[in-house]
Scaffold this motif. Sequence first.
Motif, PDB file in Angstrom:
ATOM      1  N   LYS A   1       0.819  -1.295  -0.305  1.00  0.00           N
ATOM      2  CA  LYS A   1       0.039  -0.190   0.031  1.00  0.00           C
ATOM      3  C   LYS A   1       0.836   1.080   0.025  1.00  0.00           C
ATOM      4  O   LYS A   1       0.419   2.476  -0.439  1.00  0.00           O
ATOM      5  CB  LYS A   1      -1.037  -0.487   1.159  1.00  0.00           C
ATOM      6  CG  LYS A   1      -2.256  -1.159   1.135  1.00  0.00           C
ATOM      7  CD  LYS A   1      -3.180  -1.172   0.047  1.00  0.00           C
ATOM      8  CE  LYS A   1      -4.225  -2.228   0.182  1.00  0.00           C
ATOM      9  NZ  LYS A   1      -4.827  -1.632  -1.564  1.00  0.00           N
ATOM     10  N   SER A   2       1.823   1.259   0.314  1.00  0.00           N
ATOM     11  CA  SER A   2       3.068   2.177   0.737  1.00  0.00           C
ATOM     12  C   SER A   2       4.037   1.844   0.459  1.00  0.00           C
ATOM     13  O   SER A   2       5.284   0.618   0.740  1.00  0.00           O
ATOM     14  CB  SER A   2       2.828   3.312   1.754  1.00  0.00           C
ATOM     15  OG  SER A   2       3.200   2.065   3.538  1.00  0.00           O
TER      16      SER A   2
ATOM     17  N   SER B   1       2.589   7.016  -0.817  1.00  0.00           N
ATOM     18  CA  SER B   1       1.195   5.504  -1.610  1.00  0.00           C
ATOM     19  C   SER B   1       1.742   5.760  -2.970  1.00  0.00           C
ATOM     20  O   SER B   1       1.985   5.833  -3.246  1.00  0.00           O
ATOM     21  CB  SER B   1       0.390   6.608  -0.873  1.00  0.00           C
ATOM     22  OG  SER B   1      -1.391   5.403  -1.859  1.00  0.00           O
ATOM     23  N   ILE B   2       1.322   4.151  -2.593  1.00  0.00           N
ATOM     24  CA  ILE B   2       1.550   3.021  -4.490  1.00  0.00           C
ATOM     25  C   ILE B   2      -0.183   4.244  -5.467  1.00  0.00           C
ATOM     26  O   ILE B   2       0.627   4.158  -6.268  1.00  0.00           O
ATOM     27  CB  ILE B   2       1.592   1.949  -4.635  1.00  0.00           C
ATOM     28  CG1 ILE B   2      -0.096   1.509  -3.789  1.00  0.00           C
ATOM     29  CG2 ILE B   2       2.173   1.365  -3.283  1.00  0.00           C
ATOM     30  CD1 ILE B   2      -0.468   0.043  -4.456  1.00  0.00           C
ATOM     31  N   ASP B   3      -1.240   5.007  -4.585  1.00  0.00           N
ATOM     32  CA  ASP B   3      -1.803   4.923  -5.284  1.00  0.00           C
ATOM     33  C   ASP B   3      -1.309   6.980  -5.692  1.00  0.00           C
ATOM     34  O   ASP B   3      -1.610   7.715  -6.837  1.00  0.00           O
ATOM     35  CB  ASP B   3      -3.022   5.081  -4.809  1.00  0.00           C
ATOM     36  CG  ASP B   3      -3.442   3.566  -4.540  1.00  0.00           C
ATOM     37  OD1 ASP B   3      -3.524   3.639  -5.680  1.00  0.00           O
ATOM     38  OD2 ASP B   3      -4.124   3.644  -3.414  1.00  0.00           O
ATOM     39  N   THR B   4      -0.070   7.381  -5.081  1.00  0.00           N
ATOM     40  CA  THR B   4       0.640   8.656  -5.575  1.00  0.00           C
ATOM     41  C   THR B   4       1.227   9.022  -7.221  1.00  0.00           C
ATOM     42  O   THR B   4       1.798   8.074  -6.965  1.00  0.00           O
ATOM     43  CB  THR B   4       1.858   8.912  -4.351  1.00  0.00           C
ATOM     44  OG1 THR B   4       1.220   9.261  -3.327  1.00  0.00           O
ATOM     45  CG2 THR B   4       2.001   9.773  -4.606  1.00  0.00           C
ATOM     46  N   SER B   5       0.614   9.815  -8.037  1.00  0.00           N
ATOM     47  CA  SER B   5       1.532   9.891  -8.524  1.00  0.00           C
ATOM     48  C   SER B   5       3.058  10.410  -8.909  1.00  0.00           C
ATOM     49  O   SER B   5       3.576  11.191  -7.392  1.00  0.00           O
ATOM     50  CB  SER B   5       0.773  11.145  -9.386  1.00  0.00           C
ATOM     51  OG  SER B   5       1.252  12.321  -9.426  1.00  0.00           O
TER      52      SER B   5
ATOM     53  N   HIS C   1       2.487   6.437 -11.845  1.00  0.00           N
ATOM     54  CA  HIS C   1       2.708   6.908 -10.939  1.00  0.00           C
ATOM     55  C   HIS C   1       3.160   5.235  -9.440  1.00  0.00           C
ATOM     56  O   HIS C   1       4.325   5.022  -9.985  1.00  0.00           O
ATOM     57  CB  HIS C   1       0.487   6.115 -10.369  1.00  0.00           C
ATOM     58  CG  HIS C   1      -0.831   6.256 -10.504  1.00  0.00           C
ATOM     59  ND1 HIS C   1      -1.285   7.254 -11.603  1.00  0.00           N
ATOM     60  CD2 HIS C   1      -1.013   7.236  -9.412  1.00  0.00           C
ATOM     61  CE1 HIS C   1      -1.819   7.559 -11.991  1.00  0.00           C
ATOM     62  NE2 HIS C   1      -2.008   7.979 -10.696  1.00  0.00           N
TER      63      HIS C   1
ATOM     64  N   ARG D   1       2.667   2.512  -7.862  1.00  0.00           N
ATOM     65  CA  ARG D   1       2.723   1.326  -8.094  1.00  0.00           C
ATOM     66  C   ARG D   1       3.808   0.690  -9.104  1.00  0.00           C
ATOM     67  O   ARG D   1       3.832  -0.520  -8.812  1.00  0.00           O
ATOM     68  CB  ARG D   1       1.130   1.203  -8.669  1.00  0.00           C
ATOM     69  CG  ARG D   1       0.342   2.141  -9.773  1.00  0.00           C
ATOM     70  CD  ARG D   1      -0.911   1.246 -10.118  1.00  0.00           C
ATOM     71  NE  ARG D   1      -1.807   2.372  -9.481  1.00  0.00           N
ATOM     72  CZ  ARG D   1      -2.544   3.291  -9.555  1.00  0.00           C
ATOM     73  NH1 ARG D   1      -1.869   3.443 -11.202  1.00  0.00           N
ATOM     74  NH2 ARG D   1      -2.991   3.813  -8.661  1.00  0.00           N
TER      75      ARG D   1
END
Length: 251
Positions: A3-4, A32-36, A91, A93
């Motif tokens: 998740k991070s 966070s893996i959802d962060t650009s 991102h 991720r």
Amino acid sequence: MEKSINITLRIWRQKGPKEKGAFREYSLQNISIDTSFLEMLDVLNEQLINKGEEPVVFDHDCREGICGMCSLYINGHPHGPDEDVTTCQLHMRKFHDGDVITVEPWRSAGFPIIRDLMVDRGAFDKIIQAGGYISVNTGGVPDANAIPIPKAKADEAMDAASCIGCGACVAACKNGSAMLFVSAKVSQLALLPQGRIEAARRAKAMLSKMDELGFGNCTNTGACEAECPKNISITNIARLNREFIKAKLKD
């Protein structure tokens, strides 16, 4: 799935175009893996500012993959390891916990460094000004179907026009060539009847300006097409060469 992640950034820092630059390392935790990717750089800069240090300078504007300003060379790839996206659409991720991520500016004689990761891409504007437009007086606005255009040609022209001028093609090319960019801008007009009137002058003027501004020659490695976030085809380069040869023959 993670998740991070914790990462180490190797970022090129350079105070000005004539200053000597170097890589500096920064550690970031719990990203966070959802962060650009650009949001991740925002986090870094916030931390640097809080420490009283100079933030990392980088270009950005729309953050929607439209403007082409987010020109970063990430781990050896223009716009990073993901395909068909600009840096702002990349991102975290795509990276893993413990990764070391190397971030550089575009490397080209045609794109001099302004500061850190920001380069001057004004050369592209000068190439457009040299002839990438229609300057004839066309009179009033005609009906949309007044000039029949085959759908295949219209589609090709629109595909070429999708070029956002980010410069990834130049950054990917071992010669620092801007041929993919120039060919896209020539093709989007050369394929349409409205653009044929000034076709010869346009091809010569834009290629001449490209050479004048220090971009290299094309040797058809295909790296530009592979790294282009908008999938501009190198078939446009073949069209540009044909347009240029036809123009020279007319001379």
